[in-house]
Design a protein around this motif. Structure first.
Motif, PDB file in Angstrom:
ATOM      1  N   GLY A 167      21.252  60.893 110.932  1.00 33.41           N
ATOM      2  CA  GLY A 167      22.191  60.324 109.965  1.00 33.41           C
ATOM      3  C   GLY A 167      23.073  61.343 109.269  1.00 33.41           C
ATOM      4  N   CYS A 168      23.904  60.826 108.373  1.00 34.52           N
ATOM      5  CA  CYS A 168      24.820  61.678 107.614  1.00 34.52           C
ATOM      6  C   CYS A 168      25.200  60.949 106.325  1.00 34.52           C
ATOM      7  CB  CYS A 168      26.079  61.975 108.428  1.00 34.52           C
ATOM      8  SG  CYS A 168      27.242  63.022 107.533  1.00 34.52           S
ATOM      9  N   ASP A 169      25.296  61.730 105.234  1.00 35.14           N
ATOM     10  CA  ASP A 169      25.693  61.156 103.943  1.00 35.14           C
ATOM     11  C   ASP A 169      27.038  61.689 103.457  1.00 35.14           C
ATOM     12  OD1 ASP A 169      23.456  59.609 103.710  1.00 35.14           O
ATOM     13  OD2 ASP A 169      22.348  61.055 102.484  1.00 35.14           O
ATOM     14  N   LYS A 170      27.784  62.390 104.311  1.00 38.02           N
ATOM     15  CA  LYS A 170      28.996  63.032 103.805  1.00 38.02           C
ATOM     16  C   LYS A 170      30.178  62.063 103.740  1.00 38.02           C
ATOM     17  CE  LYS A 170      27.001  67.145 103.789  1.00 38.02           C
ATOM     18  NZ  LYS A 170      26.169  67.518 102.654  1.00 38.02           N
ATOM     19  N   PHE A 171      30.222  61.095 104.614  1.00 34.96           N
ATOM     20  CA  PHE A 171      31.294  60.088 104.609  1.00 34.96           C
ATOM     21  C   PHE A 171      32.692  60.698 104.613  1.00 34.96           C
ATOM     22  CE2 PHE A 171      27.721  57.535 103.072  1.00 34.96           C
ATOM     23  CZ  PHE A 171      27.862  56.393 103.859  1.00 34.96           C
ATOM     24  N   CYS A 172      32.947  61.639 105.504  1.00 38.07           N
ATOM     25  CA  CYS A 172      34.328  62.103 105.711  1.00 38.07           C
ATOM     26  C   CYS A 172      35.145  60.865 106.081  1.00 38.07           C
ATOM     27  CB  CYS A 172      34.378  63.130 106.843  1.00 38.07           C
ATOM     28  SG  CYS A 172      33.277  64.522 106.546  1.00 38.07           S
ATOM     29  N   THR A 173      36.372  60.764 105.566  1.00 35.33           N
ATOM     30  CA  THR A 173      37.051  59.458 105.640  1.00 35.33           C
ATOM     31  C   THR A 173      37.437  59.041 107.058  1.00 35.33           C
ATOM     32  OG1 THR A 173      39.164  60.515 105.164  1.00 35.33           O
ATOM     33  CG2 THR A 173      37.982  59.581 103.287  1.00 35.33           C
ATOM     34  N   TYR A 174      37.517  60.008 107.983  1.00 36.86           N
ATOM     35  CA  TYR A 174      37.898  59.676 109.365  1.00 36.86           C
ATOM     36  C   TYR A 174      36.696  59.290 110.220  1.00 36.86           C
ATOM     37  CZ  TYR A 174      36.224  64.454 109.624  1.00 36.86           C
ATOM     38  OH  TYR A 174      35.444  65.565 109.474  1.00 36.86           O
ATOM     39  N   CYS A 175      35.473  59.457 109.724  1.00 33.30           N
ATOM     40  CA  CYS A 175      34.307  59.531 110.617  1.00 33.30           C
ATOM     41  C   CYS A 175      33.397  58.299 110.556  1.00 33.30           C
ATOM     42  CB  CYS A 175      33.510  60.784 110.272  1.00 33.30           C
ATOM     43  SG  CYS A 175      32.150  61.060 111.410  1.00 33.30           S
ATOM     44  N   ILE A 176      33.022  57.818 111.715  1.00 32.91           N
ATOM     45  CA  ILE A 176      32.200  56.619 111.828  1.00 32.91           C
ATOM     46  C   ILE A 176      30.696  56.941 111.824  1.00 32.91           C
ATOM     47  CG2 ILE A 176      32.135  56.562 114.385  1.00 32.91           C
ATOM     48  CD1 ILE A 176      32.749  53.507 112.091  1.00 32.91           C
ATOM     49  N   VAL A 177      30.363  58.233 111.951  1.00 30.04           N
ATOM     50  CA  VAL A 177      28.958  58.610 112.133  1.00 30.04           C
ATOM     51  C   VAL A 177      28.027  58.081 111.026  1.00 30.04           C
ATOM     52  CG1 VAL A 177      27.361  60.599 112.234  1.00 30.04           C
ATOM     53  CG2 VAL A 177      29.411  60.558 113.654  1.00 30.04           C
ATOM     54  N   PRO A 178      28.394  58.194 109.730  1.00 34.03           N
ATOM     55  CA  PRO A 178      27.462  57.702 108.705  1.00 34.03           C
ATOM     56  C   PRO A 178      27.136  56.212 108.863  1.00 34.03           C
ATOM     57  CG  PRO A 178      29.100  59.129 107.723  1.00 34.03           C
ATOM     58  CD  PRO A 178      29.552  58.884 109.134  1.00 34.03           C
ATOM     59  N   SER A 179      28.081  55.418 109.411  1.00 36.11           N
ATOM     60  CA  SER A 179      27.805  53.991 109.623  1.00 36.11           C
ATOM     61  C   SER A 179      26.904  53.764 110.819  1.00 36.11           C
ATOM     62  CB  SER A 179      29.093  53.205 109.883  1.00 36.11           C
ATOM     63  OG  SER A 179      30.012  53.450 108.889  1.00 36.11           O
ATOM     64  N   GLN A 212      23.582  66.231 112.264  1.00 35.13           N
ATOM     65  CA  GLN A 212      25.036  66.084 112.047  1.00 35.13           C
ATOM     66  C   GLN A 212      25.531  67.151 111.088  1.00 35.13           C
ATOM     67  OE1 GLN A 212      26.916  64.314 113.767  1.00 35.13           O
ATOM     68  NE2 GLN A 212      25.451  62.941 114.739  1.00 35.13           N
ATOM     69  N   THR A 213      24.747  67.413 110.049  1.00 38.10           N
ATOM     70  CA  THR A 213      25.025  68.523 109.133  1.00 38.10           C
ATOM     71  C   THR A 213      23.700  69.285 109.024  1.00 38.10           C
ATOM     72  OG1 THR A 213      24.525  67.109 107.245  1.00 38.10           O
ATOM     73  CG2 THR A 213      26.832  67.290 107.843  1.00 38.10           C
ATOM     74  N   VAL A 214      23.439  70.076 110.027  1.00 35.49           N
ATOM     75  CA  VAL A 214      22.096  70.621 110.248  1.00 35.49           C
ATOM     76  C   VAL A 214      21.660  71.538 109.105  1.00 35.49           C
ATOM     77  CG1 VAL A 214      22.815  72.640 111.611  1.00 35.49           C
ATOM     78  CG2 VAL A 214      20.658  71.518 112.146  1.00 35.49           C
ATOM     79  N   LYS A 289      38.277  63.911 102.654  1.00 38.34           N
ATOM     80  CA  LYS A 289      37.084  63.991 101.786  1.00 38.34           C
ATOM     81  C   LYS A 289      36.064  65.001 102.337  1.00 38.34           C
ATOM     82  CE  LYS A 289      33.696  60.975  99.554  1.00 38.34           C
ATOM     83  NZ  LYS A 289      32.529  61.182 100.385  1.00 38.34           N
ATOM     84  N   ARG A 290      36.583  66.179 102.687  1.00 35.36           N
ATOM     85  CA  ARG A 290      35.675  67.206 103.207  1.00 35.36           C
ATOM     86  C   ARG A 290      35.003  67.973 102.064  1.00 35.36           C
ATOM     87  NH1 ARG A 290      33.276  67.539 108.031  1.00 35.36           N
ATOM     88  NH2 ARG A 290      33.486  69.788 108.195  1.00 35.36           N
ATOM     89  N   MET A 291      35.492  67.819 100.842  1.00 32.73           N
ATOM     90  CA  MET A 291      34.831  68.390  99.662  1.00 32.73           C
ATOM     91  C   MET A 291      34.931  69.920  99.564  1.00 32.73           C
ATOM     92  SD  MET A 291      33.695  65.515  98.530  1.00 32.73           S
ATOM     93  CE  MET A 291      32.402  65.685  97.320  1.00 32.73           C
TER      94      MET A 291
HETATM   95 FE1  SF4 Z   1      29.163  63.479 108.623  1.00 37.03          FE
HETATM   96 FE2  SF4 Z   1      30.244  65.296 110.255  1.00 37.03          FE
HETATM   97 FE3  SF4 Z   1      31.117  62.773 110.303  1.00 37.03          FE
HETATM   98 FE4  SF4 Z   1      31.689  64.296 108.193  1.00 37.03          FE
HETATM   99  S1  SF4 Z   1      32.371  64.648 110.325  1.00 37.03           S
HETATM  100  S2  SF4 Z   1      30.901  62.190 108.122  1.00 37.03           S
HETATM  101  S3  SF4 Z   1      29.859  65.543 108.039  1.00 37.03           S
HETATM  102  S4  SF4 Z   1      29.092  63.481 110.838  1.00 37.03           S
END
Ligand code: SF4
Ligand code: SAM
Length: 488
Positions: A167-179, A212-214, A289-291
């Motif tokens: 999983g991932c909790d970063k929620f970059c605005t372009y990225c579907i991975v957290p969902s 994902q964010t090791v 939203k890369r922070m």
């Molecule tokens: Fe997470 Fe990486 Fe996707 Fe950002 S780009 S939401 S850090 S998986």
């Protein structure tokens, strides 16, 4: 009777690992892999949703199977992974001949789902909760899939991926991975250590820890104690037989000094970091939203190089994200010119329904501009990679031999062929040698280089890999003494 399984995998290393584990578990149920869909009893697609192109590929493959399914109604077709978790309705509509839809967090159910289709003929769906529900419930619905490993399911037995978190909790605005992969959850360090130990006993020399964010890895051990990635590296470092430890992918904000010190001080941890920047423009980074800012990223790079001398760094970039102007793209070009990345993966922005980016911002960079920026950035990176590679000419490097290169088939079948391997800094090297050197660690003298490859010659006067190990399986001693050379 043996049943035949066809499995196609799209996407990242996490999917490659999931596929290895799925095949391993189905082999224990009597399935054997086949390379052809035509003679398969079960056809599975392990899918990716990160870019539209990856989804299109799967829908095309499913479309091609429509007639096959009419003629062979007993064949079971399954869609696994990220697309399954994201788009069950769309899959049902566009590919009604699919029998199984199984999300990333439900792969353990797969053998049972196949049996249910065989028994009932009805569509089987196993999905985790979406992220609008309570965190605890969603976490529970995304199960980390870590069944027994099967060494015969990897491309080779001396390299393996090990999942340390999901999983991932970063929620970059372009990225579907957290969902599609759910909330960030780290595995217990002792569970990981046991898996590494087992892999080493099976002859594995190199492990790559996956997350994902090791570098955000943290496991709450109770009583106020937390295991971080640096602790985990120290814990597994002395596993007998393991020679190389890598970890991907790093998040720039979480590159802590304790981790860099572990990289510097633990000799089996490879001095290589994949740390995606995504953009060199602060406005774009903010919308993503890369922070962090480009200045923060540059400082982080400097800190990595200061703390870990000789470290190689690679990156990812997205070009053509919403609102990216020529001047924003120039900032990215500046970063790539300065950063001396070993290599970069460059992607054209692909809007993903279900992400904040898709909801909030228009996809306003025309396709031809995305293409041009992609090519321009690639040209800058290739020039930097060439410079990086050329400094190896005249030096001696340690290679873990992976096997024949993709050009080897063009050569005569007897005698030495072109082999490929990687340095400890993840640089790819090719050289001539006997295919049975695969899995050996060797010294190579580098004689030439391109942007992508080092060209070398095996050092003839040395013996390598003499360290004795205390491994539980005598038949697969990981560090065997080898006689060199076997090259022409
Ligand atoms: Fe997470 Fe990486 Fe996707 Fe950002 S780009 S939401 S850090 S998986
Ligand atoms: N977790 C990793 C990270 O944060 O860097 C990588 C996850 S993603 C599977 C791999 C890469 O795909 C990202 O680094 C990013 O460059 C790219 N990517 C993700 N979403 C994208 C999108 N919507 N369009 C284009 N590229 C994308």
């Amino acid at each position: 009777m043996t049943k035949k399984l066809y499995l196609e995998t799209v996407g990242c290393q996490m999917n490659v690992l999931d596929s290895e584990l799925v095949v391993g578990s189905l082999r224990r149920q009597g399935y054997e892999l086949t390379q052809e869909t035509t003679d398969a009893d079960v056809i599975l697609f392990n899918t990716c949703s990160v870019r539209q192109h990856a989804e299109d590929k799967i829908y095309s493959a499913l479309g091609r199977l429509r007639h096959h399914k009419v003629k062979h109604s007993g064949t079971i077709i399954g869609v696994l992974g990220c697309m399954a978790q994201k788009d069950q309705e769309q899959i049902r509509r566009r590919a009604p001949h699919v029998d199984i839809i199984c999300g990333t967090g439900q792969l353990a159910q797969l053998p049972a789902l196949i049996q249910s289709v065989q028994r009932t003929g009805a569509l089987q769906i196993a999905l985790s909760l979406d992220r609008t529900q309570s965190r605890h419930e969603v976490e529970r619905s995304f199960e980390s899939y870590d069944p027994m490993r099967d060494p015969s399911m990897r491309p080779n037995r001396f390299q393996a991926y090990v999942r340390i978190m999901i999983g991932c909790d970063k929620f970059c605005t372009y990225c579907i991975v957290p969902s599609v992969r759910g909330p960030e959850q780290s595995r217990h360090p002792e569970q990981i250590a046991a898996e590494v130990q087992q892999l080493a006993c099976e002859g594995c020399k190199e492990i790559t820890l996956l997350g994902q964010t090791v570098n955000s890895y943290h496991y709450d051990l109770g009583a106020g104690r937390t295991a971080r990635l640096s602790d985990l590296l120290a814990r597994i470092h002395d596993t007998p037989g393991i020679e190389r430890i890598k970890f991907i992918t790093n998040y720039p904000k979480d590159m802590t000094d304790d981790l860099l010190e572990a990289l510097r001080d633990l000799p089996r941890v490879c001095p290589y970091l994949h740390v995606p920047a995504q953009s060199g423009c602060n406005e774009v980074l903010k919308r993503m939203k890369r922070m962090y800012t480009a200045e923060f990223y540059r400082d982080m790079l400097a800190r990595c190089r200061e703390r870990v001398p000789g470290v190689a760094i690679s990156s990812d970039f997205i070009v053509g994200f919403s609102g990216e102007k020529d001047v924003s793209f120039e900032r990215t070009c500046d970063l790539v010119r300065e950063a001396r990345f070993k290599n970069s993966f460059i992607f054209k922005y692909s809007p993903r329904p279900g992400t904040k980016g898709h909801e909030l911002y228009a996809d306003d960079v025309p396709e031809e501009v995305k293409k041009r920026r992609n090519n321009d950035l690639l040209a800058i990176q290739n020039a930097a990679s060439l410079q990086d590679h050329r400094r190896f000419i005249g030096t001696r490097v340690e290679i873990l031999v992976e096997g024949p290169s993709k050009n080897a088939w063009k050569q005569e079948s007897t005698g030495p062929v072109q082999l490929t391997g990687r340095t400890r800094t993840d640089h790819i090297a090719v050289f001539d040698g006997n295919p049975r050197l695969a899995g050996q660690t060797m010294q190579i003298d580098i004689e030439d280089a391109t942007s992508f490859t080092l060209y070398g010659r095996v050092v003839t006067s040395e013996q390598v890999g003499v360290e004795e190990t205390d491994c539980c399986d005598e038949s697969v001693r990981p560090n065997q003494r080898i006689e060199l050379p076997l090259v022409g």
